[in-house]
Design a protein around this motif. Structure first.
Motif, PDB file in Angstrom:
ATOM      1  N   LYS A   1      51.811 -32.725  -2.585  1.00  0.00           N
ATOM      2  CA  LYS A   1      53.297 -32.325  -3.190  1.00  0.00           C
ATOM      3  C   LYS A   1      53.120 -32.619  -4.514  1.00  0.00           C
ATOM      4  O   LYS A   1      52.963 -33.801  -4.906  1.00  0.00           O
ATOM      5  CB  LYS A   1      54.049 -33.020  -2.373  1.00  0.00           C
ATOM      6  CG  LYS A   1      55.648 -32.891  -3.037  1.00  0.00           C
ATOM      7  CD  LYS A   1      56.687 -33.730  -2.520  1.00  0.00           C
ATOM      8  CE  LYS A   1      57.923 -33.414  -2.981  1.00  0.00           C
ATOM      9  NZ  LYS A   1      59.025 -34.215  -2.438  1.00  0.00           N
TER      10      LYS A   1
ATOM     11  N   ASP B   1      65.991 -36.998 -11.717  1.00  0.00           N
ATOM     12  CA  ASP B   1      67.101 -36.823 -11.002  1.00  0.00           C
ATOM     13  C   ASP B   1      68.225 -37.977 -11.651  1.00  0.00           C
ATOM     14  O   ASP B   1      67.881 -39.039 -11.347  1.00  0.00           O
ATOM     15  CB  ASP B   1      67.272 -36.981  -9.495  1.00  0.00           C
ATOM     16  CG  ASP B   1      68.437 -37.038  -8.663  1.00  0.00           C
ATOM     17  OD1 ASP B   1      69.468 -36.677  -9.477  1.00  0.00           O
ATOM     18  OD2 ASP B   1      68.216 -37.185  -7.566  1.00  0.00           O
TER      19      ASP B   1
ATOM     20  N   GLU C   1      52.382 -26.458 -18.966  1.00  0.00           N
ATOM     21  CA  GLU C   1      51.809 -25.671 -17.783  1.00  0.00           C
ATOM     22  C   GLU C   1      50.201 -25.303 -17.906  1.00  0.00           C
ATOM     23  O   GLU C   1      49.538 -25.459 -16.846  1.00  0.00           O
ATOM     24  CB  GLU C   1      52.328 -24.146 -17.698  1.00  0.00           C
ATOM     25  CG  GLU C   1      53.994 -24.161 -17.379  1.00  0.00           C
ATOM     26  CD  GLU C   1      54.258 -24.324 -16.209  1.00  0.00           C
ATOM     27  OE1 GLU C   1      53.165 -24.503 -15.183  1.00  0.00           O
ATOM     28  OE2 GLU C   1      55.343 -24.561 -15.788  1.00  0.00           O
TER      29      GLU C   1
ATOM     30  N   TYR D   1      61.502 -32.533 -13.709  1.00  0.00           N
ATOM     31  CA  TYR D   1      62.791 -32.848 -14.152  1.00  0.00           C
ATOM     32  C   TYR D   1      63.058 -34.099 -13.414  1.00  0.00           C
ATOM     33  O   TYR D   1      63.110 -34.363 -12.204  1.00  0.00           O
ATOM     34  CB  TYR D   1      63.671 -31.799 -13.509  1.00  0.00           C
ATOM     35  CG  TYR D   1      62.999 -30.277 -14.033  1.00  0.00           C
ATOM     36  CD1 TYR D   1      63.116 -30.189 -15.583  1.00  0.00           C
ATOM     37  CD2 TYR D   1      62.533 -29.495 -13.087  1.00  0.00           C
ATOM     38  CE1 TYR D   1      62.551 -28.527 -15.882  1.00  0.00           C
ATOM     39  CE2 TYR D   1      62.292 -28.318 -13.514  1.00  0.00           C
ATOM     40  CZ  TYR D   1      62.129 -27.957 -14.799  1.00  0.00           C
ATOM     41  OH  TYR D   1      61.596 -26.846 -15.007  1.00  0.00           O
TER      42      TYR D   1
ATOM     43  N   GLN E   1      53.245 -36.788 -15.021  1.00  0.00           N
ATOM     44  CA  GLN E   1      53.272 -35.693 -13.731  1.00  0.00           C
ATOM     45  C   GLN E   1      52.544 -36.342 -12.630  1.00  0.00           C
ATOM     46  O   GLN E   1      51.296 -36.668 -13.005  1.00  0.00           O
ATOM     47  CB  GLN E   1      52.311 -34.503 -14.375  1.00  0.00           C
ATOM     48  CG  GLN E   1      52.437 -33.544 -13.231  1.00  0.00           C
ATOM     49  CD  GLN E   1      53.649 -32.831 -12.545  1.00  0.00           C
ATOM     50  OE1 GLN E   1      54.659 -32.369 -13.340  1.00  0.00           O
ATOM     51  NE2 GLN E   1      53.982 -33.136 -11.503  1.00  0.00           N
TER      52      GLN E   1
ATOM     53  N   PHE F   1      55.026 -33.572  -7.990  1.00  0.00           N
ATOM     54  CA  PHE F   1      56.372 -33.521  -8.195  1.00  0.00           C
ATOM     55  C   PHE F   1      56.876 -32.708  -9.361  1.00  0.00           C
ATOM     56  O   PHE F   1      56.418 -32.293 -10.129  1.00  0.00           O
ATOM     57  CB  PHE F   1      56.739 -35.019  -8.448  1.00  0.00           C
ATOM     58  CG  PHE F   1      56.569 -35.821  -7.319  1.00  0.00           C
ATOM     59  CD1 PHE F   1      57.215 -35.985  -6.210  1.00  0.00           C
ATOM     60  CD2 PHE F   1      55.239 -36.711  -7.220  1.00  0.00           C
ATOM     61  CE1 PHE F   1      56.873 -36.798  -5.145  1.00  0.00           C
ATOM     62  CE2 PHE F   1      55.068 -37.520  -6.227  1.00  0.00           C
ATOM     63  CZ  PHE F   1      55.911 -37.698  -5.051  1.00  0.00           C
ATOM     64  N   ARG F   2      58.276 -32.278  -8.958  1.00  0.00           N
ATOM     65  CA  ARG F   2      59.145 -31.793 -10.140  1.00  0.00           C
ATOM     66  C   ARG F   2      58.977 -32.343 -11.599  1.00  0.00           C
ATOM     67  O   ARG F   2      58.978 -33.738 -11.458  1.00  0.00           O
ATOM     68  CB  ARG F   2      60.382 -31.387  -9.744  1.00  0.00           C
ATOM     69  CG  ARG F   2      60.659 -30.452  -8.554  1.00  0.00           C
ATOM     70  CD  ARG F   2      61.975 -30.444  -8.150  1.00  0.00           C
ATOM     71  NE  ARG F   2      63.070 -30.173  -8.862  1.00  0.00           N
ATOM     72  CZ  ARG F   2      63.642 -28.968  -9.409  1.00  0.00           C
ATOM     73  NH1 ARG F   2      63.080 -27.914  -9.111  1.00  0.00           N
ATOM     74  NH2 ARG F   2      64.730 -29.241 -10.483  1.00  0.00           N
TER      75      ARG F   2
ATOM     76  N   ARG G   1      50.082 -29.314 -15.575  1.00  0.00           N
ATOM     77  CA  ARG G   1      50.051 -29.064 -14.392  1.00  0.00           C
ATOM     78  C   ARG G   1      49.098 -28.001 -13.851  1.00  0.00           C
ATOM     79  O   ARG G   1      48.596 -28.271 -12.738  1.00  0.00           O
ATOM     80  CB  ARG G   1      51.510 -28.027 -14.132  1.00  0.00           C
ATOM     81  CG  ARG G   1      52.057 -27.985 -12.643  1.00  0.00           C
ATOM     82  CD  ARG G   1      53.298 -27.027 -12.600  1.00  0.00           C
ATOM     83  NE  ARG G   1      53.654 -27.070 -11.271  1.00  0.00           N
ATOM     84  CZ  ARG G   1      54.498 -27.872 -10.478  1.00  0.00           C
ATOM     85  NH1 ARG G   1      54.772 -28.938 -11.154  1.00  0.00           N
ATOM     86  NH2 ARG G   1      54.578 -27.602  -9.207  1.00  0.00           N
TER      87      ARG G   1
ATOM     88  N   TYR H   1      63.830 -35.347 -18.696  1.00  0.00           N
ATOM     89  CA  TYR H   1      62.300 -34.895 -18.137  1.00  0.00           C
ATOM     90  C   TYR H   1      61.547 -36.376 -17.994  1.00  0.00           C
ATOM     91  O   TYR H   1      61.874 -37.212 -18.678  1.00  0.00           O
ATOM     92  CB  TYR H   1      61.578 -34.189 -19.210  1.00  0.00           C
ATOM     93  CG  TYR H   1      62.285 -32.760 -19.381  1.00  0.00           C
ATOM     94  CD1 TYR H   1      62.423 -31.714 -18.567  1.00  0.00           C
ATOM     95  CD2 TYR H   1      63.033 -32.686 -20.833  1.00  0.00           C
ATOM     96  CE1 TYR H   1      63.217 -30.662 -18.672  1.00  0.00           C
ATOM     97  CE2 TYR H   1      63.788 -31.487 -20.827  1.00  0.00           C
ATOM     98  CZ  TYR H   1      63.929 -30.590 -20.073  1.00  0.00           C
ATOM     99  OH  TYR H   1      64.612 -29.358 -20.210  1.00  0.00           O
TER     100      TYR H   1
END
Length: 220
Positions: A56, A63, A34, A61, A77, A58-59, A38, A73
């Motif tokens: 935007k 998929d 964090e 995490y 980033q 991105f998360r 980020r 993970y």
């Protein structure tokens, strides 16, 4: 929060995540993510928003529902900006243990977009404009990438002077920088801004000639 560079602790965080991609590692080091990844990235994007638009982020995490790789993970980033109403032609930035990456263009096109792209490439006016821009970016050190066919698409000639562009199903230009001391300073912001400006013409061509898909969203 002002952008003052990407701290070395952020790159060290991703080195650790690459070695131990687990919930335990993530939980123990989330505060570092964090504060050192980020947070600085968001600060950079906030400073660029007036010129390029809202990003935007991105998360973190992955998929894993349809992937054989079940690591939870992402080891980088990323963030993307697609100008509202344009549908195609985006800017991308990514930070990881490998350094900084920027891109511009399109990464995934639906069939109707691919058809419009190829018609424009074959056009006597729009085709040379794209060819000139791609050639300029390549000469400036950008890698020209994207999914492409091994064969010439149906309906087009193998003798076409822009056959390499015709094979593309997506198209983007990318530049990467390995970790260096300047990455921890405001120079990182300047490099991203300059690169995105370099790719503005490519994005404009894609937005004008390809645009948004008219297909219905896929259902899963």
């Amino acid at each position: 929060m002002s952008f003052d560079g990407f701290p070395d602790e952020g790159l060290v965080f991703y080195e650790g995540l690459e070695a131990d991609n687990s919930k335990t590692y993530w939980t123990q080091h989330k505060s570092s993510y964090e504060s050192h990844v980020r947070g600085p990235l968001q600060a950079m994007l906030d400073e660029l928003a007036a010129e390029f638009g809202v990003a935007k982020v991105f998360r973190p995490y992955r998929d894993v529902r349809f992937s054989h790789d079940k690591t939870p993970y992402k080891t980088h980033q990323g963030a993307v900006i697609t100008p509202e109403g344009r549908g195609c032609g985006s800017w991308y930035v990514q930070i990881s243990a490998d350094g900084l990456r920027v891109s511009g263009g399109c990464w995934r096109l639906e069939s109707d977009q691919v058809s419009r792209y190829r018609r424009a490439v074959a056009d006597s006016v729009q085709g040379p404009r794209l060819d000139e821009e791609v050639t300029r970016l390549a000469a400036a050190g950008y890698a020209i990438e994207g999914e492409r066919l091994t064969r010439v698409p149906a309906g087009y000639s193998a003798d076409d002077e822009r056959v390499d562009l015709l094979r593309h199903k997506s198209l983007h230009a990318t530049r990467t920088w390995e970790p260096a001391d300047w990455l921890h300073t405001r120079r990182a912001l300047d490099e991203v801004r300059t690169a995105w400006r370099e790719m503005r013409t490519l994005n404009a061509w894609l937005a004008d000639n390809v645009g948004a898909t008219t297909k219905e969203p896929r259902r899963r």
